[in-house]
Motif scaffolding. Structure first.
Motif, PDB file in Angstrom:
ATOM      1  N   LYS A 119      50.634   7.890  89.651  1.00  0.00           N
ATOM      2  CA  LYS A 119      51.060   6.698  90.383  1.00  0.00           C
ATOM      3  C   LYS A 119      51.766   7.088  91.689  1.00  0.00           C
ATOM      4  CE  LYS A 119      52.855   3.391  87.963  1.00  0.00           C
ATOM      5  NZ  LYS A 119      53.833   2.595  87.158  1.00  0.00           N
ATOM      6  N   LEU A 120      52.575   8.158  91.644  1.00  0.00           N
ATOM      7  CA  LEU A 120      53.254   8.620  92.852  1.00  0.00           C
ATOM      8  C   LEU A 120      52.245   9.125  93.891  1.00  0.00           C
ATOM      9  CD1 LEU A 120      56.308  10.558  91.335  1.00  0.00           C
ATOM     10  CD2 LEU A 120      56.257   8.241  92.205  1.00  0.00           C
ATOM     11  N   ILE A 121      51.254   9.860  93.410  1.00  0.00           N
ATOM     12  CA  ILE A 121      50.230  10.376  94.333  1.00  0.00           C
ATOM     13  C   ILE A 121      49.404   9.228  94.906  1.00  0.00           C
ATOM     14  CG2 ILE A 121      48.202  11.870  94.539  1.00  0.00           C
ATOM     15  CD1 ILE A 121      49.370  13.569  92.268  1.00  0.00           C
ATOM     16  N   LEU A 122      49.024   8.293  94.046  1.00  0.00           N
ATOM     17  CA  LEU A 122      48.196   7.164  94.490  1.00  0.00           C
ATOM     18  C   LEU A 122      48.934   6.257  95.463  1.00  0.00           C
ATOM     19  CD1 LEU A 122      46.411   6.261  91.135  1.00  0.00           C
ATOM     20  CD2 LEU A 122      45.313   7.030  93.246  1.00  0.00           C
ATOM     21  N   SER A 123      50.261   6.243  95.380  1.00  0.00           N
ATOM     22  CA  SER A 123      51.036   5.443  96.319  1.00  0.00           C
ATOM     23  C   SER A 123      50.764   5.894  97.748  1.00  0.00           C
ATOM     24  CB  SER A 123      52.531   5.560  96.004  1.00  0.00           C
ATOM     25  OG  SER A 123      53.306   4.849  96.940  1.00  0.00           O
ATOM     26  N   LEU A 124      50.600   7.202  97.956  1.00  0.00           N
ATOM     27  CA  LEU A 124      50.279   7.722  99.285  1.00  0.00           C
ATOM     28  C   LEU A 124      48.790   7.564  99.593  1.00  0.00           C
ATOM     29  CD1 LEU A 124      53.126   9.000  98.814  1.00  0.00           C
ATOM     30  CD2 LEU A 124      52.312  10.964 100.127  1.00  0.00           C
ATOM     31  N   GLU A 125      47.969   7.917  98.633  1.00  0.00           N
ATOM     32  CA  GLU A 125      46.520   7.847  98.880  1.00  0.00           C
ATOM     33  C   GLU A 125      46.071   6.413  99.125  1.00  0.00           C
ATOM     34  OE1 GLU A 125      44.984  11.733  96.338  1.00  0.00           O
ATOM     35  OE2 GLU A 125      44.969   9.753  95.401  1.00  0.00           O
TER      36      GLU A 125
ATOM     37  N   GLU B 273      50.325  25.389  85.965  1.00  0.00           N
ATOM     38  CA  GLU B 273      50.372  25.744  87.384  1.00  0.00           C
ATOM     39  C   GLU B 273      51.794  25.755  87.935  1.00  0.00           C
ATOM     40  OE1 GLU B 273      49.425  21.221  87.389  1.00  0.00           O
ATOM     41  OE2 GLU B 273      49.169  22.985  86.096  1.00  0.00           O
ATOM     42  N   LEU B 274      52.758  25.150  87.199  1.00  0.00           N
ATOM     43  CA  LEU B 274      54.135  25.154  87.669  1.00  0.00           C
ATOM     44  C   LEU B 274      54.720  26.561  87.712  1.00  0.00           C
ATOM     45  CD1 LEU B 274      55.649  21.923  86.094  1.00  0.00           C
ATOM     46  CD2 LEU B 274      55.546  22.498  88.510  1.00  0.00           C
ATOM     47  N   ALA B 275      54.111  27.493  86.992  1.00  0.00           N
ATOM     48  CA  ALA B 275      54.562  28.888  87.079  1.00  0.00           C
ATOM     49  C   ALA B 275      54.402  29.409  88.504  1.00  0.00           C
ATOM     50  CB  ALA B 275      53.787  29.758  86.104  1.00  0.00           C
ATOM     51  N   ASN B 276      53.470  28.829  89.250  1.00  0.00           N
ATOM     52  CA  ASN B 276      53.247  29.190  90.648  1.00  0.00           C
ATOM     53  C   ASN B 276      53.806  28.147  91.613  1.00  0.00           C
ATOM     54  OD1 ASN B 276      51.790  31.571  89.983  1.00  0.00           O
ATOM     55  ND2 ASN B 276      49.988  30.318  89.528  1.00  0.00           N
ATOM     56  N   ARG B 277      54.706  27.292  91.098  1.00  0.00           N
ATOM     57  CA  ARG B 277      55.371  26.264  91.900  1.00  0.00           C
ATOM     58  C   ARG B 277      54.372  25.291  92.542  1.00  0.00           C
ATOM     59  NH1 ARG B 277      61.095  26.845  92.722  1.00  0.00           N
ATOM     60  NH2 ARG B 277      61.753  28.117  90.973  1.00  0.00           N
ATOM     61  N   THR B 278      53.369  24.881  91.760  1.00  0.00           N
ATOM     62  CA  THR B 278      52.496  23.789  92.179  1.00  0.00           C
ATOM     63  C   THR B 278      52.362  22.813  91.011  1.00  0.00           C
ATOM     64  OG1 THR B 278      50.448  24.894  91.454  1.00  0.00           O
ATOM     65  CG2 THR B 278      51.159  25.264  93.734  1.00  0.00           C
ATOM     66  N   LEU B 279      52.122  21.542  91.338  1.00  0.00           N
ATOM     67  CA  LEU B 279      51.925  20.504  90.329  1.00  0.00           C
ATOM     68  C   LEU B 279      50.780  19.614  90.781  1.00  0.00           C
ATOM     69  CD1 LEU B 279      52.792  18.977  87.771  1.00  0.00           C
ATOM     70  CD2 LEU B 279      54.460  17.736  89.166  1.00  0.00           C
ATOM     71  N   LYS B 280      49.740  19.559  89.982  1.00  0.00           N
ATOM     72  CA  LYS B 280      48.556  18.762  90.295  1.00  0.00           C
ATOM     73  C   LYS B 280      47.986  19.138  91.670  1.00  0.00           C
ATOM     74  CE  LYS B 280      48.346  14.579  88.628  1.00  0.00           C
ATOM     75  NZ  LYS B 280      47.582  14.875  87.393  1.00  0.00           N
TER      76      LYS B 280
ATOM     77  N   TYR C 273      60.473  13.288  94.013  1.00  0.00           N
ATOM     78  CA  TYR C 273      59.900  12.850  95.284  1.00  0.00           C
ATOM     79  C   TYR C 273      58.497  13.425  95.445  1.00  0.00           C
ATOM     80  CZ  TYR C 273      64.765  11.817  96.533  1.00  0.00           C
ATOM     81  OH  TYR C 273      66.038  11.329  96.558  1.00  0.00           O
ATOM     82  N   PHE C 274      57.604  12.589  95.968  1.00  0.00           N
ATOM     83  CA  PHE C 274      56.299  13.066  96.420  1.00  0.00           C
ATOM     84  C   PHE C 274      56.099  12.499  97.818  1.00  0.00           C
ATOM     85  CE2 PHE C 274      51.643  12.846  96.874  1.00  0.00           C
ATOM     86  CZ  PHE C 274      51.335  14.173  96.619  1.00  0.00           C
ATOM     87  N   ALA C 275      55.887  13.380  98.786  1.00  0.00           N
ATOM     88  CA  ALA C 275      55.803  12.936 100.177  1.00  0.00           C
ATOM     89  C   ALA C 275      54.846  13.823 100.954  1.00  0.00           C
ATOM     90  CB  ALA C 275      57.182  12.955 100.825  1.00  0.00           C
ATOM     91  N   ASP C 276      54.325  13.261 102.039  1.00  0.00           N
ATOM     92  CA  ASP C 276      53.532  14.052 102.987  1.00  0.00           C
ATOM     93  C   ASP C 276      54.507  14.608 104.016  1.00  0.00           C
ATOM     94  OD1 ASP C 276      51.783  15.214 104.700  1.00  0.00           O
ATOM     95  OD2 ASP C 276      50.791  13.367 105.343  1.00  0.00           O
ATOM     96  N   PHE C 277      54.932  15.856 103.820  1.00  0.00           N
ATOM     97  CA  PHE C 277      55.946  16.437 104.694  1.00  0.00           C
ATOM     98  C   PHE C 277      55.399  16.733 106.083  1.00  0.00           C
ATOM     99  CE2 PHE C 277      57.659  16.994 100.497  1.00  0.00           C
ATOM    100  CZ  PHE C 277      59.007  16.714 100.678  1.00  0.00           C
ATOM    101  N   GLY C 278      54.084  16.775 106.231  1.00  0.00           N
ATOM    102  CA  GLY C 278      53.505  16.911 107.556  1.00  0.00           C
ATOM    103  C   GLY C 278      53.699  15.666 108.401  1.00  0.00           C
ATOM    104  N   ASP C 279      54.096  14.576 107.761  1.00  0.00           N
ATOM    105  CA  ASP C 279      54.357  13.321 108.457  1.00  0.00           C
ATOM    106  C   ASP C 279      55.853  13.089 108.638  1.00  0.00           C
ATOM    107  OD1 ASP C 279      53.124  11.138 109.709  1.00  0.00           O
ATOM    108  OD2 ASP C 279      53.551   9.821 108.028  1.00  0.00           O
ATOM    109  N   CYS C 280      56.674  14.101 108.311  1.00  0.00           N
ATOM    110  CA  CYS C 280      58.127  14.010 108.435  1.00  0.00           C
ATOM    111  C   CYS C 280      58.600  14.906 109.577  1.00  0.00           C
ATOM    112  CB  CYS C 280      58.810  14.438 107.131  1.00  0.00           C
ATOM    113  SG  CYS C 280      58.444  13.366 105.719  1.00  0.00           S
ATOM    114  N   PHE C 281      59.567  14.434 110.336  1.00  0.00           N
ATOM    115  CA  PHE C 281      59.994  15.144 111.537  1.00  0.00           C
ATOM    116  C   PHE C 281      61.493  15.387 111.535  1.00  0.00           C
ATOM    117  CE2 PHE C 281      55.998  13.192 112.561  1.00  0.00           C
ATOM    118  CZ  PHE C 281      55.351  14.143 113.331  1.00  0.00           C
ATOM    119  N   ILE C 282      61.861  16.581 111.971  1.00  0.00           N
ATOM    120  CA  ILE C 282      63.259  16.950 112.181  1.00  0.00           C
ATOM    121  C   ILE C 282      63.455  17.087 113.684  1.00  0.00           C
ATOM    122  CG2 ILE C 282      65.076  18.637 111.741  1.00  0.00           C
ATOM    123  CD1 ILE C 282      63.396  19.549 109.295  1.00  0.00           C
ATOM    124  N   GLY C 283      64.211  16.170 114.251  1.00  0.00           N
ATOM    125  CA  GLY C 283      64.577  16.301 115.651  1.00  0.00           C
ATOM    126  C   GLY C 283      65.871  17.082 115.718  1.00  0.00           C
ATOM    127  N   GLU C 284      65.876  18.222 116.412  1.00  0.00           N
ATOM    128  CA  GLU C 284      67.088  19.042 116.406  1.00  0.00           C
ATOM    129  C   GLU C 284      67.401  19.636 117.770  1.00  0.00           C
ATOM    130  OE1 GLU C 284      66.627  22.009 113.444  1.00  0.00           O
ATOM    131  OE2 GLU C 284      64.636  22.568 114.093  1.00  0.00           O
TER     132      GLU C 284
END
Length: 439
Positions: free
Chosen positions: A298-304, A339-346, A370-381
């Motif tokens: 459901k979290l993934i589908l919220s973005l898709e 797959e969580l042994a390699n720090r990935t989930l689904k 949290y599930f987010a598209d971090f490529g769509d997140c910006f840090i202005g610094e």
């Protein structure tokens, strides 16, 4: 260790000893005749060592300038390893800021004197030049942009938001505006005599403005007295600085609410219809595992379902949630998410941080996912940092107890950074709340 480094180390020890006696006298205590004589002797030895260092460095430069390769008339021996010059001492990324802080502390904030100290001790021409040409700001001394960038780059592997792909952009005069598309253009097929559909694009802006973050880092004076002499010491100081800044950054970019002078984190950027309550898993059976699977989907589908770009999607969770999912087994005893042994989930990377607490909710036992598209997140610094220090200030330790830096022979370094955070599209964030798994 080379002669020059031995001399510089001895001079650092003399400086620390003189400063200790001077600090004692500054408190009102009277020095006895032996202590006064000791200060005079150490000052003379300090000056003598400075002259010896200058001669030794000059001799090394002359040796290097006149060195000639040794020719073997018979050519190199077969299988022999090539002869190389002794490599220079390894440099530490971000070490310039550590050495800059050490020089400023020894000079008691006098940045001109700090420049002389950096030059005399071989901290590097870049450090000496930065101190010599810089000027103190209202909150401390400004770290040059090139040194600050090194430290900021070191934050990426230490902060989950940066590591998962959030993009950094410079703030222009403390502000940054990023346009975003809210409604798409009208597109359709037309006949030969039909009008083209009217384009109806709707735009909005993501506006980021400078927020000031202050991180306090207690560092042992024993370490500071050896900064610039050993790369291991420089590395320890840089690690302490970046760890403190990184932890506070993650809290801001994940959970701060944007009130007052705080940035707004993912939790408060998320739209109401993208926040989902997690199921309780009282008993682990096939039905419960399917409910869990449906929730994660459901979290993934919220973005898709919102046509998120999915450039760098990823998960962020607390260590408790991670360990529950990583150790979860099905009815046959096989891990549900190996797959969580390699720090990935689904198929998506996972960031784990203690900045997502486990004491949320009315009973104080809930966490978030949290599930987010971090490529769509910006840090202005802001591409610069400000550092200041105090040997007398107090601070709270991890247990909330007040600690005196003076009593513990520490120096409290304050690092001030300016930044802000936000997603280009709020639909790129999904949050799971009420997570009690693994409690």
């Amino acid at each position: 260790m080379s002669v020059v480094l031995e001399l510089k180390k001895r001079r650092a020890e003399l400086s620390a000893a003189v400063n200790q006696l001077a600090a004692l006298e500054a408190t009102g205590a009277a020095l006895n005749a032996e202590q006064v004589a000791s200060i005079d002797a150490m000052q003379k030895e300090f000056d003598d060592i400075g002259a010896k260092i200058a001669r030794a460095e000059a001799a090394e430069r002359m040796t290097a300038a006149t060195a000639q390769p040794v020719d073997n008339p018979q050519g190199p021996r077969a299988g022999a390893a090539p002869i190389h010059a002794t490599p220079a001492a390894p440099t530490v990324k971000g070490g310039g800021m550590a050495r800059m802080a050490a020089a400023l502390i020894e000079a008691q904030g006098n940045y001109r004197e700090a420049a002389n100290i950096a030059d005399e001790r071989g901290y590097g021409q870049e450090v000496a030049a930065a101190l010599n040409t810089g000027s103190p700001s209202a909150g401390g001394v400004l770290v040059p942009a090139n040194m600050a960038r090194e430290v900021i780059e070191l934050l990426r592997p230490k902060t989950v938001v940066r590591k998962l792909g959030a993009r950094s952009l410079p703030l222009n005069n403390g502000n940054l505006t990023i346009p975003r598309l809210r409604g798409g253009a009208t597109v359709g097929y037309i006949g030969s005599d039909s009008d083209a559909p009217v384009t109806g694009v709707k735009f909005d802006d993501l506006k980021l403005s400078s927020k000031k973050m202050s991180a306090l880092v207690p560092i042992s004076n024993d370490l500071l007295s050896n900064a610039g002499i050993s790369p291991n010491v420089d590395q320890l100081i840089v690690d302490d600085l970046t760890s403190s800044v990184g932890a506070r950054e993650d809290k801001a970019f994940l959970r701060d609410d944007g009130s007052g002078n705080l940035p707004k984190g993912l939790r408060h950027w998320a739209l109401a219809n993208s926040v989902f309550t997690a199921p309780e898993l009282n008993a682990i059976d096939a039905a419960a595992l399917q409910v869990l699977e449906n929730f994660l989907n459901k979290l993934i589908l919220s973005l898709e379902g919102a046509d998120a770009n999915m450039v760098s999607p990823g998960w962020v969770m607390s260590p408790r949630t991670f360990r529950f999912l990583e150790g979860l087994k099905d009815m046959k005893g096989s891990k549900v998410y190996p797959e969580l042994a390699n720090r990935t989930l689904k198929g998506y990377p996972v960031g784990v941080t203690t900045q997502i607490p486990n004491n949320l909710g009315k009973d104080g036992d809930e966490s978030e996912l949290y599930f987010a598209d971090f490529g769509d997140c910006f840090i202005g610094e802001d591409q610069s940092l400000v550092i200041d220090f105090s040997k007398e200030a107090t601070y709270k330790d991890t247990d909330g107890q007040m600690v005196s830096a003076f009593q513990r022979d520490q120096t409290l370094i304050r690092v001030i950074a300016k930044h802000d955070f936000g997603p280009r599209h709020q639909e790129s964030i999904a949050v799971g709340v009420g997570i009690k798994w693994g409690k």
